[in-house]
Design an enzyme around this catalytic site. Structure first.
Site, PDB file in Angstrom:
ATOM      1  N   LYS A  22      -4.761   4.882   5.035  1.00 53.52           N
ATOM      2  CA  LYS A  22      -3.925   4.152   4.060  1.00 53.52           C
ATOM      3  C   LYS A  22      -2.675   3.576   4.731  1.00 53.52           C
ATOM      4  O   LYS A  22      -2.341   2.409   4.552  1.00 53.52           O
ATOM      5  CB  LYS A  22      -3.498   5.120   2.941  1.00 53.52           C
ATOM      6  CG  LYS A  22      -2.372   4.594   2.075  1.00 53.52           C
ATOM      7  CD  LYS A  22      -2.016   5.563   0.965  1.00 53.52           C
ATOM      8  CE  LYS A  22      -0.971   6.591   1.305  1.00 53.52           C
ATOM      9  NZ  LYS A  22       0.417   6.100   1.410  1.00 53.52           N
ATOM     10  N   ASN A  23      -1.982   4.420   5.496  1.00 52.73           N
ATOM     11  CA  ASN A  23      -0.692   3.986   6.029  1.00 52.73           C
ATOM     12  C   ASN A  23      -0.833   3.013   7.201  1.00 52.73           C
ATOM     13  O   ASN A  23       0.151   2.429   7.649  1.00 52.73           O
ATOM     14  CB  ASN A  23       0.162   5.197   6.407  1.00 52.73           C
ATOM     15  CG  ASN A  23       0.616   5.939   5.159  1.00 52.73           C
ATOM     16  OD1 ASN A  23       0.483   5.436   4.045  1.00 52.73           O
ATOM     17  ND2 ASN A  23       1.148   7.143   5.341  1.00 52.73           N
ATOM     18  N   CYS A 116       5.994   7.561  -4.360  1.00 46.11           N
ATOM     19  CA  CYS A 116       6.092   9.014  -4.560  1.00 46.11           C
ATOM     20  C   CYS A 116       7.544   9.443  -4.652  1.00 46.11           C
ATOM     21  O   CYS A 116       8.386   8.996  -3.859  1.00 46.11           O
ATOM     22  CB  CYS A 116       5.451   9.745  -3.386  1.00 46.11           C
ATOM     23  SG  CYS A 116       3.662   9.755  -3.465  1.00 46.11           S
ATOM     24  N   ARG A 121      14.874   8.053  -0.700  1.00 48.82           N
ATOM     25  CA  ARG A 121      14.160   6.901  -0.145  1.00 48.82           C
ATOM     26  C   ARG A 121      14.945   5.579  -0.233  1.00 48.82           C
ATOM     27  O   ARG A 121      14.495   4.605  -0.854  1.00 48.82           O
ATOM     28  CB  ARG A 121      12.776   6.763  -0.782  1.00 48.82           C
ATOM     29  CG  ARG A 121      11.965   8.036  -0.706  1.00 48.82           C
ATOM     30  CD  ARG A 121      10.523   7.836  -1.071  1.00 48.82           C
ATOM     31  NE  ARG A 121       9.724   7.379   0.066  1.00 48.82           N
ATOM     32  CZ  ARG A 121       8.424   7.128   0.008  1.00 48.82           C
ATOM     33  NH1 ARG A 121       7.795   7.252  -1.125  1.00 48.82           N
ATOM     34  NH2 ARG A 121       7.776   6.738   1.066  1.00 48.82           N
ATOM     35  N   ASP A 304       3.859  14.320   5.850  1.00 51.10           N
ATOM     36  CA  ASP A 304       2.803  14.124   4.851  1.00 51.10           C
ATOM     37  C   ASP A 304       1.863  15.329   4.749  1.00 51.10           C
ATOM     38  O   ASP A 304       1.077  15.414   3.800  1.00 51.10           O
ATOM     39  CB  ASP A 304       1.978  12.868   5.176  1.00 51.10           C
ATOM     40  CG  ASP A 304       2.793  11.599   4.973  1.00 51.10           C
ATOM     41  OD1 ASP A 304       3.869  11.670   4.357  1.00 51.10           O
ATOM     42  OD2 ASP A 304       2.351  10.537   5.446  1.00 51.10           O
ATOM     43  N   ARG A 439      -4.148   7.614  -5.380  1.00 48.83           N
ATOM     44  CA  ARG A 439      -3.425   6.580  -4.623  1.00 48.83           C
ATOM     45  C   ARG A 439      -3.814   6.615  -3.151  1.00 48.83           C
ATOM     46  O   ARG A 439      -3.740   5.600  -2.461  1.00 48.83           O
ATOM     47  CB  ARG A 439      -1.908   6.804  -4.734  1.00 48.83           C
ATOM     48  CG  ARG A 439      -1.363   6.467  -6.099  1.00 48.83           C
ATOM     49  CD  ARG A 439       0.139   6.569  -6.100  1.00 48.83           C
ATOM     50  NE  ARG A 439       0.673   5.876  -4.945  1.00 48.83           N
ATOM     51  CZ  ARG A 439       1.863   6.093  -4.410  1.00 48.83           C
ATOM     52  NH1 ARG A 439       2.661   6.984  -4.949  1.00 48.83           N
ATOM     53  NH2 ARG A 439       2.278   5.426  -3.366  1.00 48.83           N
TER      54      ARG A 439
HETATM   55  C1  EPZ Z   1       6.021   6.081   5.606  1.00 49.61           C
HETATM   56  O1  EPZ Z   1       6.947   5.954   4.545  1.00 49.61           O
HETATM   57  C2  EPZ Z   1       4.718   6.514   4.982  1.00 49.61           C
HETATM   58  N1  EPZ Z   1       4.267   5.489   4.066  1.00 49.61           N
HETATM   59  C3  EPZ Z   1       4.907   7.833   4.277  1.00 49.61           C
HETATM   60  O2  EPZ Z   1       3.655   8.245   3.774  1.00 49.61           O
HETATM   61  C4  EPZ Z   1       5.410   8.875   5.284  1.00 49.61           C
HETATM   62  O3  EPZ Z   1       5.703  10.071   4.601  1.00 49.61           O
HETATM   63  C5  EPZ Z   1       6.668   8.362   5.990  1.00 49.61           C
HETATM   64  O4  EPZ Z   1       6.428   7.056   6.560  1.00 49.61           O
HETATM   65  C6  EPZ Z   1       7.138   9.279   7.115  1.00 49.61           C
HETATM   66  O5  EPZ Z   1       6.113   9.472   8.043  1.00 49.61           O
HETATM   67  C7  EPZ Z   1       3.581   4.452   4.527  1.00 49.61           C
HETATM   68  O6  EPZ Z   1       3.334   4.308   5.716  1.00 49.61           O
HETATM   69  C8  EPZ Z   1       3.062   3.481   3.544  1.00 49.61           C
HETATM   70  P1  EPZ Z   1      10.392   6.227   6.453  1.00 49.61           P
HETATM   71  P2  EPZ Z   1       8.343   5.241   4.778  1.00 49.61           P
HETATM   72  O7  EPZ Z   1      11.058   4.925   6.214  1.00 49.61           O
HETATM   73  O8  EPZ Z   1       8.150   4.092   5.664  1.00 49.61           O
HETATM   74  C9  EPZ Z   1      14.873   7.496   5.387  1.00 49.61           C
HETATM   75  C10 EPZ Z   1       2.204   9.236   2.183  1.00 49.61           C
HETATM   76  O9  EPZ Z   1       2.140  10.300   1.533  1.00 49.61           O
HETATM   77  N2  EPZ Z   1      15.154   6.050   5.268  1.00 49.61           N
HETATM   78  O10 EPZ Z   1      10.001   6.572   7.844  1.00 49.61           O
HETATM   79  O11 EPZ Z   1       8.913   5.004   3.425  1.00 49.61           O
HETATM   80  C11 EPZ Z   1      13.992   7.976   4.229  1.00 49.61           C
HETATM   81  O12 EPZ Z   1      14.735   8.224   3.064  1.00 49.61           O
HETATM   82  C12 EPZ Z   1       3.533   8.591   2.408  1.00 49.61           C
HETATM   83  O13 EPZ Z   1       1.229   8.641   2.615  1.00 49.61           O
HETATM   84  C13 EPZ Z   1      16.455   5.627   5.075  1.00 49.61           C
HETATM   85  O14 EPZ Z   1      17.387   6.436   5.022  1.00 49.61           O
HETATM   86  O15 EPZ Z   1       9.139   6.384   5.501  1.00 49.61           O
HETATM   87  C14 EPZ Z   1      13.372   9.203   4.812  1.00 49.61           C
HETATM   88  O16 EPZ Z   1      14.236  10.299   4.684  1.00 49.61           O
HETATM   89  C15 EPZ Z   1       4.620   8.942   1.527  1.00 49.61           C
HETATM   90  N3  EPZ Z   1      16.697   4.291   4.945  1.00 49.61           N
HETATM   91  C16 EPZ Z   1      13.195   8.847   6.277  1.00 49.61           C
HETATM   92  O17 EPZ Z   1      14.070   7.741   6.522  1.00 49.61           O
HETATM   93  C17 EPZ Z   1      15.704   3.358   5.000  1.00 49.61           C
HETATM   94  O18 EPZ Z   1      15.991   2.164   4.877  1.00 49.61           O
HETATM   95  C18 EPZ Z   1      11.781   8.441   6.673  1.00 49.61           C
HETATM   96  O19 EPZ Z   1      11.348   7.360   5.881  1.00 49.61           O
HETATM   97  C19 EPZ Z   1      14.388   3.804   5.208  1.00 49.61           C
HETATM   98  C20 EPZ Z   1      14.135   5.152   5.336  1.00 49.61           C
END
Ligand code: EPZ
Length: 460
Positions: A22-23, A116, A121, A304, A439
């Site tokens: 998915k990701n 989620c 986020r 995850d 999802r």
């Molecule tokens: C991706 O989400 C994945 N989703 C998530 O998978 C996964 O949990 C996550 O990466 C971490 O590996 C997809 O790839 C579609 P991040 P993403 O931006 O990109 C903070 C699943 O279950 N952050 O790396 O949203 C954020 O709050 C899902 O398949 C900021 O502070 O994750 C978090 O604490 C859910 N500011 C951390 O970074 C920003 O602008 C990591 O988030 C962006 C993120």
């Protein structure tokens, strides 16, 4: 509304073919917008998030055809730049359309992305990087409005290796004029996949797989056919299932090379792991040994799979400690596990799990006092008296409706974790909130039933 029903305590034997990731697929779908032409992605999972992204692309003017697991996107008629509110609200990945839309349409409008609920986020890293590349972005309430006279390459350093922000910058940089140097990039395998996809379309990207990506933008792109890799998180979920329920599984198509930390933790917990050309063979006899782990950005242990490992720890032979460092609020399923008799204490970002054998489904059996005295003392010392009372009260009250334990999925991976726990629970467990699970899992019931689990989905 559908529910999943599980009668636990069957060991799992046989093969599961792991679905496409998915990701990996969602960013590839977003990246297709950078090109005016046709993109075909194979090994696409038939899941709700893919349907949602197809809905957005169609709303924007593209055509999408998903046959079996092959998705063809024709982006020639892209005509709109406004992501529909409902879909943006459903899926976090809608934010990844900002970069490609700005690149191709020079504008993008969206509401704040949903998805989620596992923490705050924010999207500040996405917005500040796109601004640095020449986008004018206004945020008014939930509404994000972005436009640009043309994106321009620049130097960007991410203060945290956000997966989504890295992907957004990468896609915007391919459309931008000039060179972008992105430092502090995330190195999750899905980003390397996106780099490969873009390169196969003609983009010039250096540093794939490292935390510094150099993109020479503005190069014309062409049609491509590309195979998505197996889903490392789905593979890890089924690994968790065999660890909790016991058995012998071949996870066919599991990307072992991207599961090092997960396989190492499984081995430490007593699971026999064998890497084969066709996938990963896992075998579990008896209860898992207790373990300690901390999640982190890749190559760390994936956040995850944190909830799934809490479910595994709930049947381990002792006390495990699991620390979440990526999302501050990813503990909903740990709380639900208490309803199955899981003895769980959440303190700040650490979950302490005292294993029980087995968990209680229908029989309403209280947790058996299986933990060693030493483990128990450790938990007691670490928990404040107040926390402990609250946990005990919740565990006793349970949510046993009509003799069947009922638990609620509140997020995608947490929902899968509840299924894993129910496989190791006595009697029957009902998991509600299945829309979260669908999802990201194409057929979790079919996959597990085919290897011996008593699990089925029912429409209510
Ligand atoms: C991706 O989400 C994945 N989703 C998530 O998978 C996964 O949990 C996550 O990466 C971490 O590996 C997809 O790839 C579609 P991040 P993403 O931006 O990109 C903070 C699943 O279950 N952050 O790396 O949203 C954020 O709050 C899902 O398949 C900021 O502070 O994750 C978090 O604490 C859910 N500011 C951390 O970074 C920003 O602008 C990591 O988030 C962006 C993120």
């Amino acid at each position: 509304m559908s529910v999943i029903r599980i009668r636990g305590l069957h060991s799992l034997e046989g093969n599961i073919r792991i679905q496409g990731s998915k990701n990996a697929v969602l960013p590839l779908m977003a990246a297709s917008l950078l090109h005016s032409g046709t993109v075909t992605i194979t090994n696409v999972p038939r899941i709700q998030d893919v349907n949602c992204m197809m809905g957005i692309l169609e709303y924007l003017g593209c055509s999408c055809v998903l046959e079996d697991h092959s998705l063809t996107i024709d982006t020639r008629a892209l005509s709109a730049a406004r992501i529909p509110d409902q879909e943006a609200g459903q899926m976090r990945s809608s934010i990844m359309l900002l970069g490609p839309l700005l690149g191709r349409m020079r504008q993008a409008v969206s509401r704040h992305p949903g998805g989620c609920s596992i923490g705050k986020r924010p999207i500040d890293l996405h917005l500040s990087a796109l601004r640095a590349m020449g986008a004018d972005i206004r945020v008014e309430g939930e509404q994000i409005t972005a436009s640009t006279p043309g994106l321009a390459g620049t130097g960007i350093r991410l203060s945290f290796p956000s997966v989504g922000a890295t992907e957004n910058v990468l896609m915007a940089a391919v459309a931008a004029e000039g060179t972008t140097v992105l430092e502090g990039a995330a190195v999750e395998p899905e980003i390397e996949v996106l780099c490969r996809f873009l390169r196969e379309m003609g983009a010039q990207i250096e540093g794939a797989g490292t935390d510094t990506l150099v993109v020479h933008g503005g190069v014309p792109l062409h049609d491509v056919t590309f195979a998505a890799p197996g889903d490392r998180i789905v593979a890890g979920t089924y690994l968790g299932a065999v660890m909790a329920a016991g058995g012998d599984l071949l996870l066919a198509g599991a990307p072992a090379g991207h599961m090092e930390q997960v396989l190492a933790v499984a081995a430490r917990a007593g699971c026999q792991v064998e890497i084969l050309p066709e996938g990963v063979h896992v075998r579990m006899e008896g209860r898992p040994k207790p373990f300690v782990l901390s999640t982190g950005p890749y190559p760390g242990f994936p956040t995850d799979l944190q909830s799934v490992m809490v479910a595994v720890a709930a049947v381990a032979d002792g006390t495990s400690a699991i620390r979440e460092t990526v999302f501050e609020g990813r503990f909903a399923s740990a709380k639900e596990l208490q309803k199955l008799g899981g003895h769980i204490i959440i303190k700040d970002r650490t979950v302490l799990v005292e294993g029980a054998c087995p968990l209680a489904g229908k029989e309403e059996a209280p947790r058996e006092a299986q933990a060693k005295a030493g483990d128990r003392q450790e938990v007691e010392v670490q928990a404040k008296a107040g926390d402990r009372q609250e946990v005990e009260a919740q565990a006793k009250a349970g949510d046993q409706q009509g003799g069947v334990a009922q638990v609620e999925a509140r997020d995608l991976r947490g929902g899968a974790a509840l299924v894993v726990a129910a496989l190791a629970a006595k009697g029957e467990t009902v998991v509600t909130g299945c829309e979260h699970i669908s999802r990201g899992y194409e057929d979790i019931c079919g996959d597990l039933a085919a290897v011996g689990a008593e699990i089925w989905m029912e429409r209510e």
